[in-house]
Design an enzyme around this catalytic site. Structure first.
Site, PDB file in Angstrom:
ATOM      1  N   ASN A  65       0.854  -1.195   0.000  1.00  0.00           N
ATOM      2  CA  ASN A  65       0.000   0.000   0.000  1.00  0.00           C
ATOM      3  C   ASN A  65       0.884   1.236   0.000  1.00  0.00           C
ATOM      4  OD1 ASN A  65      -2.403   1.582   0.320  1.00  0.00           O
ATOM      5  ND2 ASN A  65      -1.891   1.821   2.485  1.00  0.00           N
ATOM      6  N   HIS A  77       0.799   5.156   1.387  1.00  0.00           N
ATOM      7  CA  HIS A  77       0.047   6.011   2.316  1.00  0.00           C
ATOM      8  C   HIS A  77       0.634   7.421   2.300  1.00  0.00           C
ATOM      9  CE1 HIS A  77      -2.442   7.080   5.669  1.00  0.00           C
ATOM     10  NE2 HIS A  77      -1.380   7.647   6.218  1.00  0.00           N
TER      11      HIS A  77
HETATM   12  C1  GAR Z   1      -2.606   9.073  -2.828  1.00  0.00           C
HETATM   13  O1  GAR Z   1      -2.179  10.236  -2.186  1.00  0.00           O
HETATM   14  C2  GAR Z   1      -2.440   7.883  -1.914  1.00  0.00           C
HETATM   15  O2  GAR Z   1      -1.306   7.949  -1.097  1.00  0.00           O
HETATM   16  C3  GAR Z   1      -3.696   7.966  -1.085  1.00  0.00           C
HETATM   17  O3  GAR Z   1      -4.707   8.340  -1.991  1.00  0.00           O
HETATM   18  C4  GAR Z   1      -4.124   9.090  -3.060  1.00  0.00           C
HETATM   19  C5  GAR Z   1      -4.522   8.438  -4.350  1.00  0.00           C
HETATM   20  O4  GAR Z   1      -4.128   9.195  -5.442  1.00  0.00           O
HETATM   21  N1  GAR Z   1      -3.990   6.732  -0.460  1.00  0.00           N
HETATM   22  C6  GAR Z   1      -4.549   6.625   0.726  1.00  0.00           C
HETATM   23  O5  GAR Z   1      -4.862   7.589   1.407  1.00  0.00           O
HETATM   24  C7  GAR Z   1      -4.794   5.212   1.205  1.00  0.00           C
HETATM   25  N2  GAR Z   1      -5.309   5.196   2.521  1.00  0.00           N
HETATM   26  P1  GAR Z   1      -4.148   8.577  -6.898  1.00  0.00           P
HETATM   27  O6  GAR Z   1      -5.510   7.921  -7.077  1.00  0.00           O
HETATM   28  O7  GAR Z   1      -3.981   9.762  -7.789  1.00  0.00           O
HETATM   29  O8  GAR Z   1      -3.016   7.591  -6.993  1.00  0.00           O
END
Ligand code: GAR
Length: 268
Positions: free
Chosen positions: A157, A159
């Site tokens: 994952n 984060h």
């Molecule tokens: C990213 O910032 C990722 O780290 C976060 O969501 C965003 C997705 O962006 N993930 C989380 O918060 C997981 N708990 P993306 O769809 O443009 O890759």
């Protein structure tokens, strides 16, 4: 020639991390191919990215499963191998005093959704599953069916914070509101808790006095796009091992935790 790592991806939204991984695969910067993209959300923009790159994709509509459960809990088809007692004994997502009804609702709907995910994923073989902005926590039901070798976990994952600070759904928001002068991102293996698994890699960036939350997010995402492919490549090179490390605590006693060891080359 060594076979390329087969990577499956789960997304919920825009999929810029997915795009960074696709680009890294296509440019030969990582020895991997994306073999499927799954989403919990039929409207995820990342699905269009998969389509554009001719990557097989599917959706398991979690919201629809929740709606169905609210209307008719008994109508939600639970997988035959679902054992609520076993899941409750393993899970670290809810504190022990959580109302039973909440637990039953959460883990039943999740098991129904996760069984559907597993079925779609099983149609395509994969070595590693990457969560790329997948905004649903995975339960032990799913995790145990993907992680069959404890020494080689298969779910990563990303984060948006320097864990263990700011787990949860809004890492950059939490970092910004707290007044941190540094933000960052973390790639880790999944365990039964929320953003609590063994850490593979982290990157940090400075937060200047005038930076807005939007600037923090943009700077953070840039680091994510570099970090995630690097960590996937370490996995492809078989350089990651999860080991249990016991360390002395300052006040006496010890702490044992699963940590990732990264070898300099070849096998860890
Ligand atoms: C990213 O910032 C990722 O780290 C976060 O969501 C965003 C997705 O962006 N993930 C989380 O918060 C997981 N708990 P993306 O769809 O443009 O890759």
């Amino acid at each position: 020639m060594k076979r390329k790592l087969r990577v499956g991806a789960l997304i919920s939204g825009g999929g810029t991390n997915l795009q960074a991984i696709i680009d890294a695969c296509e440019a030969g910067r990582i020895d991997a191919d994306i073999v499927f993209v799954g989403s919990d959300n039929p409207g995820a923009r990342g699905l269009e990215r998969a389509e554009k790159h001719r990557i097989p994709h599917f959706t398991v509509d979690y919201a629809d499963i929740h709606r169905g459960y609210r209307t008719d809990p008994k109508g939600t088809a639970l997988p035959g191998d679902f054992d609520l007692a076993e899941i409750l004994a393993k899970q670290h997502l809810f504190p022990p005093d959580t109302e039973r009804e909440t637990l039953v609702r959460f883990f039943s709907t999740r098991a129904a959704a996760e069984a559907a995910l597993l079925e779609s994923m099983a149609e395509r073989g994969f070595d590693l599953l990457v969560l790329a902005g997948f905004m649903r926590t995975l339960t032990p039901y799913f995790i145990d069916r993907v992680n069959t070798d404890p020494e080689r976990p298969r779910i990563m994952n990303i984060h948006p914070a320097i864990l263990p600070a700011f787990p949860g759904v809004d890492g950059y928001g939490d970092t910004f509101r707290y007044g941190c002068k540094v933000g960052g991102c973390t790639v880790h293996f999944i365990d039964y808790g929320e953003d609590s698994g063994p850490i593979i890699g982290q990157r940090a960036f400075p937060i200047a006095p005038g930076d807005s939350l939007d600037v923090v997010k943009a700077n953070g995402l840039r680091e994510e796009w570099a970090l995630y492919p690097e960590c996937i490549q370490l996995y492809a090179e078989d350089r990651l091992r999860v080991v249990r490390r016991t360390s002395a605590l300052p006040g006496g006693g010890v702490m044992t935790r699963a940590v990732v060891e990264i070898s300099t080359s070849g096998k860890a």
